[in-house]
Motif scaffolding. Structure first.
Motif, PDB file in Angstrom:
ATOM      1  N   LEU A 107       0.781  -1.371   0.017  1.00  0.00           N
ATOM      2  CA  LEU A 107      -0.180   0.082  -0.004  1.00  0.00           C
ATOM      3  C   LEU A 107       0.895   1.376  -0.126  1.00  0.00           C
ATOM      4  CD1 LEU A 107      -2.763  -1.249   2.620  1.00  0.00           C
ATOM      5  CD2 LEU A 107      -3.153  -0.441   0.193  1.00  0.00           C
ATOM      6  N   GLU A 108       1.945   1.249   0.689  1.00  0.00           N
ATOM      7  CA  GLU A 108       2.947   2.404   0.603  1.00  0.00           C
ATOM      8  C   GLU A 108       3.559   2.553  -0.904  1.00  0.00           C
ATOM      9  OE1 GLU A 108       4.658   2.368   5.128  1.00  0.00           O
ATOM     10  OE2 GLU A 108       5.800   1.124   3.618  1.00  0.00           O
ATOM     11  N   LYS A 109       3.663   1.454  -1.585  1.00  0.00           N
ATOM     12  CA  LYS A 109       3.991   1.733  -3.178  1.00  0.00           C
ATOM     13  C   LYS A 109       2.721   2.254  -4.023  1.00  0.00           C
ATOM     14  CE  LYS A 109       5.786  -1.157  -6.946  1.00  0.00           C
ATOM     15  NZ  LYS A 109       6.832  -0.451  -6.902  1.00  0.00           N
ATOM     16  N   VAL A 110       1.714   1.593  -3.634  1.00  0.00           N
ATOM     17  CA  VAL A 110       0.398   2.141  -4.013  1.00  0.00           C
ATOM     18  C   VAL A 110       0.229   3.604  -4.148  1.00  0.00           C
ATOM     19  CG1 VAL A 110      -2.291   2.014  -4.317  1.00  0.00           C
ATOM     20  CG2 VAL A 110      -0.809   0.081  -4.249  1.00  0.00           C
ATOM     21  N   THR A 111       0.515   4.096  -2.822  1.00  0.00           N
ATOM     22  CA  THR A 111       0.150   5.625  -2.820  1.00  0.00           C
ATOM     23  C   THR A 111       1.378   6.405  -3.279  1.00  0.00           C
ATOM     24  OG1 THR A 111       1.169   5.192  -0.300  1.00  0.00           O
ATOM     25  CG2 THR A 111      -1.394   5.336  -0.710  1.00  0.00           C
ATOM     26  N   GLU A 112       2.466   5.644  -3.760  1.00  0.00           N
ATOM     27  CA  GLU A 112       3.482   6.510  -4.225  1.00  0.00           C
ATOM     28  C   GLU A 112       3.241   6.564  -5.879  1.00  0.00           C
ATOM     29  OE1 GLU A 112       7.441   4.445  -3.485  1.00  0.00           O
ATOM     30  OE2 GLU A 112       7.262   4.926  -1.218  1.00  0.00           O
ATOM     31  N   MET A 113       2.688   5.083  -6.208  1.00  0.00           N
ATOM     32  CA  MET A 113       2.247   5.178  -7.668  1.00  0.00           C
ATOM     33  C   MET A 113       1.077   6.251  -8.109  1.00  0.00           C
ATOM     34  SD  MET A 113       2.395   1.107  -8.116  1.00  0.00           S
ATOM     35  CE  MET A 113       2.297   0.904  -9.900  1.00  0.00           C
ATOM     36  N   ASP A 114       0.108   6.386  -7.005  1.00  0.00           N
ATOM     37  CA  ASP A 114      -0.820   7.347  -7.372  1.00  0.00           C
ATOM     38  C   ASP A 114      -1.270   7.968  -5.949  1.00  0.00           C
ATOM     39  OD1 ASP A 114      -3.094   8.512  -8.147  1.00  0.00           O
ATOM     40  OD2 ASP A 114      -4.117   6.937  -9.084  1.00  0.00           O
ATOM     41  N   PRO A 115      -0.750   8.990  -5.710  1.00  0.00           N
ATOM     42  CA  PRO A 115      -1.019   9.844  -4.565  1.00  0.00           C
ATOM     43  C   PRO A 115      -2.433  10.105  -4.404  1.00  0.00           C
ATOM     44  CG  PRO A 115       1.041  10.685  -5.515  1.00  0.00           C
ATOM     45  CD  PRO A 115       0.497   9.667  -6.507  1.00  0.00           C
TER      46      PRO A 115
END
Length: 260
Positions: A107-115
């Motif tokens: 999820l940390e990666k997800v929020t980096e990919m699309d804030p």
């Protein structure tokens, strides 16, 4: 001469949009498979089928290299890990912790990919909250949980899943930090109304949680010893999703024992 005519005709049809493009065929196939995997994931959670859930999670791994689906694939893998960390009583506690940590990492990666993806922030906030089990962990993860949920609410304040997760946070947050059962109940009722109005932007995006929201509302009522209202909420959850394992096999039987 015939070959030239065929080539010219193909180019003409392509310009008109009448000639099938191979990449579009592949994209349609990927879209169909992605939706089928999402359906299997939802079904596994509804039915409490651990092996099906793990299989669906593993299938999403194949979409990570696909730029169009990479962010959502990471989200659903995280979502599956979140469910594995909380839904099954036969999974050892240390393994549950591993699933939860894996979910946070994704999820940390997800929020980096699309804030701007509110669903990612909300689920991340929920997972951070699950890590806040004591004083030290609470000091570390409590603010992270609150900040992530605030970001999600700021992005899409009427998203039903974001609102539901905020209600879960209010249930477990200490009163000195703004938590309360009454606030949680009001928030779950807001989420109920938002579920009635909400439609996802497209089929691959999250659409889970309507029955679950009633399950959380029921648990909040139980905290207030309002058992009849809790039973009514569980029954509503089962009207929405008659096969909902968590309510049908776990929560409602526990409530019935309390009411005997």
């Amino acid at each position: 001469m015939l070959k030239q005519i065929v080539t010219i005709t193909s180019v003409f049809l392509l310009l008109l949009g009448l000639f099938p493009v191979q990449s579009e065929v592949r994209d349609d196939s990927a879209a169909k498979t992605f939706l089928e995997t999402k359906t299997k994931l939802d079904s596994a959670i509804t039915n409490g089928d651990k092996q099906e859930l793990i299989a669906a999670k593993n299938n999403f791994e194949g979409f990570i290299p696909n730029h169009e689906y990479s962010m959502l694939a990471n989200y659903y893998i995280a979502y599956a890990n979140y469910r594995l960390s909380s839904l099954f009583s036969d999974i050892p506690e240390d393994r549950k912790e591993q699933y939860l940590n894996a979910s946070i990492k994704k999820l940390e990666k997800v929020t980096e990919m699309d804030p701007t993806f509110a669903e990612g922030w909300a689920l991340l906030g929920n997972c951070y909250g699950m890590k806040a089990t004591g004083m030290i962990s609470g000091m570390r993860y409590g603010p992270k949980s609150e900040n992530a949920i605030k970001k999600a609410l700021a992005l899409v304040p009427q998203n039903p899943r974001v609102t539901m997760i905020n209600g879960i946070s209010l249930m477990y947050k200490p009163a000195m930090f703004g938590g309360s059962i009454e606030k949680a109940i009001k928030t779950f009722k807001k989420a109920r109304d938002y579920f009635g109005q909400w439609s996802s932007s497209s089929e691959p995006y999250p659409d889970w949680g309507e029955a679950e929201n009633y399950a959380w509302l029921a648990q909040a009522y139980i905290e207030q010893e309002r058992l009849a209202l809790a039973k009514e909420a569980y029954q509503t959850a089962l009207q929405i999703d008659p096969d909902y394992y968590w309510v049908k096999e776990v929560l409602l039987p526990e409530l019935q024992q309390k009411m005997e």
